[in-house]
Design a protein around this motif. Structure first.
Motif, PDB file in Angstrom:
ATOM      1  N   PRO A 111      14.594 -23.397 -22.108  1.00 44.83           N
ATOM      2  CA  PRO A 111      13.630 -23.034 -21.063  1.00 44.83           C
ATOM      3  C   PRO A 111      13.414 -24.181 -20.078  1.00 44.83           C
ATOM      4  N   LEU A 112      13.380 -23.833 -18.808  1.00 44.65           N
ATOM      5  CA  LEU A 112      13.009 -24.785 -17.753  1.00 44.65           C
ATOM      6  C   LEU A 112      11.592 -24.454 -17.335  1.00 44.65           C
ATOM      7  N   ILE A 113      10.692 -25.393 -17.490  1.00 44.43           N
ATOM      8  CA  ILE A 113       9.272 -25.118 -17.288  1.00 44.43           C
ATOM      9  C   ILE A 113       8.853 -25.480 -15.871  1.00 44.43           C
ATOM     10  N   ASN A 114       8.291 -24.500 -15.202  1.00 46.71           N
ATOM     11  CA  ASN A 114       7.721 -24.651 -13.868  1.00 46.71           C
ATOM     12  C   ASN A 114       6.272 -25.097 -14.045  1.00 46.71           C
ATOM     13  N   PRO A 115       5.905 -26.318 -13.677  1.00 42.40           N
ATOM     14  CA  PRO A 115       4.542 -26.799 -13.905  1.00 42.40           C
ATOM     15  C   PRO A 115       3.469 -25.981 -13.183  1.00 42.40           C
ATOM     16  N   ARG A 130      15.496 -20.817 -10.034  1.00 41.57           N
ATOM     17  CA  ARG A 130      16.850 -20.815  -9.489  1.00 41.57           C
ATOM     18  C   ARG A 130      17.886 -21.265 -10.513  1.00 41.57           C
ATOM     19  N   LEU A 131      17.513 -22.203 -11.374  1.00 47.50           N
ATOM     20  CA  LEU A 131      18.470 -22.819 -12.281  1.00 47.50           C
ATOM     21  C   LEU A 131      18.451 -22.256 -13.694  1.00 47.50           C
ATOM     22  N   GLN A 132      17.436 -21.477 -14.039  1.00 50.63           N
ATOM     23  CA  GLN A 132      17.271 -21.069 -15.431  1.00 50.63           C
ATOM     24  C   GLN A 132      18.506 -20.382 -16.003  1.00 50.63           C
ATOM     25  N   SER A 133      19.166 -19.546 -15.234  1.00 52.03           N
ATOM     26  CA  SER A 133      20.311 -18.800 -15.756  1.00 52.03           C
ATOM     27  C   SER A 133      21.475 -19.695 -16.165  1.00 52.03           C
ATOM     28  N   LEU A 156      19.628 -30.567  -4.077  1.00 56.06           N
ATOM     29  CA  LEU A 156      18.572 -30.714  -5.081  1.00 56.06           C
ATOM     30  C   LEU A 156      18.964 -30.022  -6.375  1.00 56.06           C
ATOM     31  N   ASP A 157      19.440 -28.791  -6.279  1.00 54.99           N
ATOM     32  CA  ASP A 157      19.806 -28.038  -7.482  1.00 54.99           C
ATOM     33  C   ASP A 157      20.957 -28.708  -8.226  1.00 54.99           C
ATOM     34  N   ALA A 158      21.918 -29.233  -7.487  1.00 57.23           N
ATOM     35  CA  ALA A 158      23.039 -29.917  -8.134  1.00 57.23           C
ATOM     36  C   ALA A 158      22.566 -31.167  -8.872  1.00 57.23           C
ATOM     37  N   ALA A 159      21.693 -31.929  -8.234  1.00 56.78           N
ATOM     38  CA  ALA A 159      21.177 -33.151  -8.862  1.00 56.78           C
ATOM     39  C   ALA A 159      20.313 -32.820 -10.074  1.00 56.78           C
ATOM     40  N   LEU A 160      19.488 -31.796  -9.944  1.00 55.65           N
ATOM     41  CA  LEU A 160      18.648 -31.384 -11.070  1.00 55.65           C
ATOM     42  C   LEU A 160      19.497 -30.890 -12.236  1.00 55.65           C
ATOM     43  N   SER A 161      20.536 -30.127 -11.943  1.00 58.23           N
ATOM     44  CA  SER A 161      21.396 -29.599 -13.004  1.00 58.23           C
ATOM     45  C   SER A 161      22.016 -30.720 -13.827  1.00 58.23           C
ATOM     46  N   ALA A 162      22.473 -31.754 -13.144  1.00 62.96           N
ATOM     47  CA  ALA A 162      23.067 -32.886 -13.861  1.00 62.96           C
ATOM     48  C   ALA A 162      22.038 -33.569 -14.753  1.00 62.96           C
ATOM     49  N   ALA A 163      20.832 -33.760 -14.232  1.00 65.50           N
ATOM     50  CA  ALA A 163      19.787 -34.418 -15.016  1.00 65.50           C
ATOM     51  C   ALA A 163      19.310 -33.534 -16.170  1.00 65.50           C
ATOM     52  N   ILE A 164      19.271 -32.226 -15.960  1.00 65.67           N
ATOM     53  CA  ILE A 164      18.891 -31.300 -17.033  1.00 65.67           C
ATOM     54  C   ILE A 164      19.897 -31.382 -18.179  1.00 65.67           C
TER      55      ILE A 164
END
Length: 215
Positions: free
Chosen positions: A200-204, A192-195, A160-168
């Motif tokens: 900014p990555l917003i947590n809803p 987890r990914l903000q660093s 999940l984190d890898a896929a999200l990172s690419a999309a971010i």
């Protein structure tokens, strides 16, 4: 906090996030809509979600009234199912994590994008409609969807984190100055990914908790 889908583990995780955000002077309790599937993906799923939110929300509002307690209701799905209907029927504040994230992104950071794991075309189109309804369409620079099966990603945090990172990264290339992780189950990934990112990555879930008790 009402989770419109049937994933009780996600409910517990989102309640914990909100509780950590608000601190010990506020008590956060969670309700799971067990009549809906664990991932909302079709119009029928959304109808079940809306029905469950309304029923659970009315119960929660009555319980707080009976206890003579003040509070707010947070709808913890990014599409905010049942938000308008519940607001029309209770006197206490009702917030959706989607609406809260949109408003926080636009008012605090300027141009924003959304990253989600749900490729449904109607769901993605709803983002533009939401931005227009909130008067912030000029600041919305589009959505990016992760690669891979959504259920498989949710079952594996590393994937999940890898896929999200690419999309971010793609969303940043779109010009986003802040990026919303579009989905309640994605909220924990923001920390987890903000660093890894300068924007900014917003947590809803956190955005809704902040909005509920900003005063």
């Amino acid at each position: 906090m009402i989770n419109p889908n049937g994933n009780s583990d996600a409910t517990a995780a989102m309640v914990e996030q909100a509780q950590n955000m608000l601190g010990p002077n506020v008590r956060v309790t969670g309700k799971t809509n067990t009549q809906a599937p664990t991932l909302l993906a079709t119009p029928a799923d959304m109808q079940l979600a809306e029905q469950g939110v309304l029923a659970l929300g009315l119960q929660a509002a009555q319980a707080l009234t009976d206890l003579e307690k003040t509070g707010a209701i947070i709808i913890a799905a990014f599409s905010d199912p049942g938000l308008s209907a519940l607001r029309a029927q209770v006197s206490m504040p009702v917030l959706g994590i989607g609406e809260s994230a949109f408003l926080e992104a636009a008012t605090q950071y300027g141009r924003f994008g959304i990253v989600t794991i749900t490729p449904d075309a109607d769901f993605l189109a709803s983002f533009s409609a939401r931005a227009t309804a909130l008067g912030i369409s000029d600041q919305y620079c589009g959505a990016r969807v992760t690669q891979g099966n959504a259920q498989a990603l949710l079952a594996n945090p590393a994937l999940l984190d890898a896929a999200l990172s690419a999309a971010i990264t793609e969303s940043m290339m779109d010009g986003a100055q802040a990026i919303i992780l579009g989905g309640g189950p994605l909220s924990a990934a923001a920390a987890r990914l903000q660093s890894q990112f300068d924007v900014p990555l917003i947590n809803p879930v956190a955005a809704a908790a902040r909005a509920a008790f900003k005063d």
